[in-house]
Design an enzyme around this catalytic site. Sequence first.
Site, PDB file in Angstrom:
ATOM      1  N   TYR A 144      66.057 107.408 -69.321  1.00  0.00           N
ATOM      2  CA  TYR A 144      66.660 106.429 -70.184  1.00  0.00           C
ATOM      3  C   TYR A 144      66.028 107.088 -71.746  1.00  0.00           C
ATOM      4  CZ  TYR A 144      66.938 101.451 -72.355  1.00  0.00           C
ATOM      5  OH  TYR A 144      67.415 100.504 -73.159  1.00  0.00           O
ATOM      6  N   ASP A 247      59.755 112.488 -75.054  1.00  0.00           N
ATOM      7  CA  ASP A 247      59.987 110.918 -74.828  1.00  0.00           C
ATOM      8  C   ASP A 247      58.894 110.653 -74.073  1.00  0.00           C
ATOM      9  OD1 ASP A 247      60.379 108.094 -74.906  1.00  0.00           O
ATOM     10  OD2 ASP A 247      62.644 108.100 -74.020  1.00  0.00           O
ATOM     11  N   LYS A 275      55.540 101.580 -76.297  1.00  0.00           N
ATOM     12  CA  LYS A 275      54.733 101.247 -75.151  1.00  0.00           C
ATOM     13  C   LYS A 275      53.294 101.398 -75.479  1.00  0.00           C
ATOM     14  CE  LYS A 275      58.574 100.711 -72.731  1.00  0.00           C
ATOM     15  NZ  LYS A 275      59.982 100.244 -71.565  1.00  0.00           N
TER      16      LYS A 275
HETATM   17  C1  LIG Z   1      61.323 106.169 -71.736  1.00  0.00           C
HETATM   18  C2  LIG Z   1      61.619 105.639 -72.227  1.00  0.00           C
HETATM   19  N1  LIG Z   1      62.148 105.368 -74.147  1.00  0.00           N
HETATM   20  C3  LIG Z   1      62.874 105.046 -74.773  1.00  0.00           C
HETATM   21  C4  LIG Z   1      63.010 103.708 -75.047  1.00  0.00           C
HETATM   22  C5  LIG Z   1      63.330 102.026 -75.425  1.00  0.00           C
HETATM   23  O1  LIG Z   1      62.135 101.873 -75.603  1.00  0.00           O
HETATM   24  P1  LIG Z   1      62.349  99.887 -76.587  1.00  0.00           P
HETATM   25  O2  LIG Z   1      62.824  98.838 -75.725  1.00  0.00           O
HETATM   26  O3  LIG Z   1      60.817 100.134 -76.783  1.00  0.00           O
HETATM   27  O4  LIG Z   1      63.381 100.196 -77.574  1.00  0.00           O
HETATM   28  C6  LIG Z   1      62.281 102.764 -73.205  1.00  0.00           C
HETATM   29  C7  LIG Z   1      62.173 102.086 -72.537  1.00  0.00           C
HETATM   30  O5  LIG Z   1      61.808 101.560 -71.779  1.00  0.00           O
HETATM   31  C8  LIG Z   1      61.734 104.075 -72.254  1.00  0.00           C
HETATM   32  O6  LIG Z   1      61.362 104.167 -70.967  1.00  0.00           O
END
Ligand SMILES: Cc1ncc(COP(=O)(O)O)c(C=O)c1O
Length: 438
Positions: A144, A247, A275
């Site tokens: 994700y 990511d 995060k």
């Molecule tokens: C690996 C990863 N990338 C991107 C995101 C998206 O982040 P946000 O919820 O701050 O938009 C998440 C959210 O859980 C994530 O786990």
Amino acid sequence: MSLQGKHTKEWFERANAVLVNGVSSQFRYWGDDDTIVIDHGEGGYLVDMDGKRYLDYQLGFGPIILGHGDPAVSEAVAEAAREGASFAMTQRREVDAAEKVLTALAWPERIRFTNTGTEATMHAIRLARGVTGRDIVLKFEGQYHGVHDYVMYSTASAAYGSLGSRMRPIPVQSSSGIPDEIRTFIRTLPYNDLDAVHALFRGEGHRIAAVIVEPTLGNTFGLLPVAGFLEGLREVTGEYGAALIFDEVKTGFRIAVGGAAEHFGVTPDIGTYAKAMGNGFPVAAIATTGRFVEGWRQGGIAQAGTYSGNGVAAAAAGATVDRLKTGEPLAQVEKVGRDLMEGLEKILADRGVAGKVVGHPSMFSIYLGEGEPTDFRDTAKHDEDLYERLTMRMIEKGVMPCPDAKEPWFVCAAHTDDDVATTLQVFEESLGETVDDQ
Ligand SMILES: Cc1ncc(COP(=O)(O)O)c(C=O)c1O
């Protein structure tokens, strides 16, 4: 039985009257009877509207690394808020935080702040496309990268049977409202399958702008990369001139201060962080190096944001990174996480329940099934129903992992040895009751 006490139920009804399904993010909706409304957080705990305390292993889906309401972060944020947050100009706290983040990550030459993980991956992909002049992006099944249209394919919500063959996977759209044409820009493959990556690159490597990867499968059981996988991605993207995007929205500032790049010793071209960088405050960063820095510097590849680098977010990041750099918080996270992983796995074995605790101590999951999964497809064998019934019992008893095992248990520095003991006891009791009920 409902998870809502009297006051929590009343608050959910108020929430439901003003927020769609009573939530601001769909993942938080657990049904009308079980969606909890929280009053406040304290260290490793949440307190709901009835004063019921929960030992929190969701930790906001990962951002809380020091503990809820960490004093140093709260103080820095309060001071920044008093002095004004957004100026349409570079500000002192933003520079200070950027210096700290860059030093902590070590590999990038420059960063730009943004606000959420979604924005960070969206900008990372645009930057990769803008610099390479190519359109196609490879992502991995079960991963994700936020909610924007370019990455909402074959996420952990995809039905296993819809993914096609391993050799020719079908990118499965994870939402309505995404134009069909976007699918032509995405390729999806099983995580940890380097042969499949090589086959794809042999076929159309010169059309691939980027490979985007969560270095650990943070949205599917926190599965770890097999030996050589990340190194192989580094090599093949380098050979074909594509960008390697890590990511690190979940892994950054969590599995090590310098995230997966530090932990696994593999350096991407672009990294996205959010995060744990801000201990719960909305701050994110896109980090990069070499020709990608130049791409932004020369202009013409749009990146912008009214709130990007705002003083409150920057203060949160600066104070969080300061604390993480001492080494103590992540040492505690790792110790608690390791004790939990070992304890949980022993209880499964003693009880004769097939399963394995997988992932990194700071973000791990309990897989209830035979064998050990290495990609999203393997997790089809996980007993989702057993896990959900087990975790709902745990939540009733005040220990709260996410009831979906694909979302890892997150550990923070405020969790203690006593919390480990409580958790293992509640897990053992709940597992016994759940298995006996079958
Ligand atoms: C690996 C990863 N990338 C991107 C995101 C998206 O982040 P946000 O919820 O701050 O938009 C998440 C959210 O859980 C994530 O786990």
